[in-house]
Design an enzyme around this catalytic site. Structure first.
Site, mmCIF file in Angstrom:
data_model
loop_
_atom_site.group_PDB
_atom_site.id
_atom_site.type_symbol
_atom_site.label_atom_id
_atom_site.label_comp_id
_atom_site.label_asym_id
_atom_site.label_seq_id
_atom_site.Cartn_x
_atom_site.Cartn_y
_atom_site.Cartn_z
ATOM 1 C CG ASP A 343 -5.910 -3.026 2.490
ATOM 2 O OD1 ASP A 343 -5.785 -1.901 1.979
ATOM 3 O OD2 ASP A 343 -6.645 -3.244 3.464
ATOM 4 C CG ASP A 364 -5.870 2.485 1.153
ATOM 5 O OD1 ASP A 364 -5.608 3.566 0.601
ATOM 6 O OD2 ASP A 364 -6.864 2.321 1.887
#
Length: 524
Positions: A343, A364
């Protein structure tokens, strides 16, 4: 009984007239309940134009948020002694209040735009669509981030109610789309009134000149007015329509930086992405909530970051750890480095543009629900935690009416020197929400990317509703013959289809990017 039947009859006529019941509102029961509530306060609801009805809905929603906030605060005080995790509750309460204030601001701005003389030209339409979509993003973020426990059990039903109301507002808005109005073709859209005025500080292509006229200077060696970035941001005016430039000299600044939504039109400019570095090591393992792990979090509209590095050093084993989170509309990141692991970059909401940036991470590492276009960026996957695969994007569009999506255009997708591509799989993306939308276009894709290209989030969820697209990519990882066979994935052949994911179309960039003086390509 006759009165009730008549009222319901009027309600259904109203819903048919405004085009919501069948075509626009997925949640029929919520639509009916909410419109009944509005009907109680308006004797002529069936005669109100759709735009006026939407304004009533938004004003009603603002009042509802105030009521919910008061109720939650009172309830929390009463049950505080029953909480097992007081620190977590305080963190959750802060996030909840921040999200509620953010949604109120967007709704109020939407009402102002709807009442303005420019509506519904394309520029003003996209503004409102962006802001109402961001309202839903904020509510969903609350549900995602608030920890399990008594506090969440009290708050979640209220958030679900607010989500239903926001979806109704968005459905009403979609029903007044100007796209079928031929009169709009000749209209030249304008930037919203809060976007900064063009003046000598907006010559961003000349970075050295911009530094010389900066409002304040930050320097570790004492040669600036401030020695920390936070001190300089605190000195910026609130609610300013004029750009405020902060020049951050070479150095490593170990601090958590938060730009509040009361500080729009802020520019941070450094000496280069390898010279001016803001760093921290917060992660979900010690801060609990991913949203709050960001080294730099920008909530202000019109934010611009130039020639600097946003870094999170938590490492691959610590879970989500954000280097840069952007939640403000019409934000631009130019020639910056975003460095982290899971992230790493969190384009949370609203419209964002990334140009000539270096973005590196693992799982991600470009995630969120913004409308974001990345042009001429270096997107670099690095070595993840043992047993993990790399995933570049996790776009989180939850409902079909939400205006969001990522475009990666004319970028290079490659592996870092430490990534073992023989044992670690890397994918272009996975669907964080069921309408996840990502296009990879005209980019170089290295052999690090698995032939399947994309990977599921969980089972079959979202595979038929997502929108994953590829167009005219090159490189060993760009071969599409072995790509996933999901109905939501397509290789675009027609340039008209690809045009929908460009700066001009997806980002509505022609209405605001030129004001930033950052280079961009409008089309393919």
């Amino acid at each position: 009984m006759l009165v009730k039947v008549f009222s319901f009859f009027i309600l259904m006529i109203t819903m048919v007239v405004i085009g919501v019941s069948k075509e626009y509102c997925d949640d029929k029961q919520s639509c009916q309940n909410f419109l009944l509530e509005l009907k109680a306060g308006s004797s002529s609801l069936s005669e109100i134009r759709r735009r006026d009805l939407l304004i009533i809905v938004l004003k009603n929603s603002v009042r509802r948020i105030d009521m919910v906030m008061i109720g939650v605060m009172d309830d929390t005080k009463q049950h505080e002694e029953m909480e097992n995790d007081l620190l977590g509750v305080k963190e959750d309460t802060k996030l909840f209040e921040e999200m509620m204030e953010s949604t109120k601001d967007r709704m109020i701005r939407s009402v102002e735009e709807l009442l303005g003389g420019e509506f519904p030209n394309r520029g003003s339409y996209e503004n409102v669509h962006t802001w109402l979509s961001s309202v839903l993003t904020s509510y969903i973020t609350c549900i995602d981030e608030i920890g399990e426990g008594a506090y969440k059990r009290r708050v979640e039903p209220k958030l679900e109610d607010l989500i239903s109301r926001a979806r109704i507002a968005l459905a009403l808005f979609i029903s007044i789309s100007p796209r079928d109005n031929t009169e709009l073709i000749s209209v030249i859209p304008n930037s919203p009134s809060w976007l900064f005025h063009v003046d000598k500080k907006d010559l961003y292509l000349n970075a050295e000149a911009l530094k010389k006229i900066a409002d304040v200077v930050v320097a570790k060696d004492g040669t600036g007015k401030y020695s920390t970035v936070n001190a300089a941001i605190a000195a910026a005016p609130q609610h300013s329509q004029k750009r405020f430039v902060i020049y951050i000299k070479t150095g490593i600044y170990d601090e958590i930086v938060v730009i509040e939504n009361t500080k729009p039109n802020l520019t941070l400019i450094g000496d280069g992405q390898d010279l001016t570095i803001i760093t921290s090591n917060l992660s979900a393992s010690n801060v609990r909530r991913t949203f709050n792990t960001a080294t730099v979090a920008s909530n202000g509209n019109g934010f611009i970051g130039v020639d600097m590095c946003f870094r999170n050093t938590a490492g691959p084993a610590k879970g989500p750890a954000v280097a840069l989170r952007v939640s403000g509309d019409m934000s631009v990141i130019y020639r910056c480095r975003v460095e982290g692991y899971q992230d790493a970059l969190y384009p949370h909401s609203d419209r964002q543009f990334y140009r000539e940036c270096f973005i590196t991470g693992t799982v991600d590492f470009i995630c969120g629900n913004a409308v974001a276009v990345f042009q001429f960026c270096q997107i670099v996957a690095r070595q993840p935690k043992m047993g993990q695969s790399n995933v570049i994007t996790a776009q989180s569009r939850a409902f079909k009416d939400i205006y969001s999506g990522f475009t990666i255009q004319k970028c290079n997708i490659t592996a870092s020197s430490d990534l073992d591509t023989t044992t670690v799989k890397t994918y272009l993306g996975r669907p964080w929400r069921i309408f996840s939308t990502v296009a990879v276009m005209q980019s170089f894709i290295g052999d690090l990317v698995d032939p399947a290209g994309w990977t599921p989030w969980e089972g079959e969820t979202g595979l038929s509703t997502l929108h994953y697209r590829e167009y005219q990519n090159r490189g060993p990882g760009a071969v599409t013959s072995r790509r996933v066979k999901w109905s939501g994935f397509k290789v675009m052949k027609d340039p008209k289809q690809a045009t929908e994911f460009t700066v001009a179309k997806l980002l509505d960039g022609e209405t605001w990017l030129k004001e930033t003086r950052i280079p961009y390509e409008s089309g393919l």
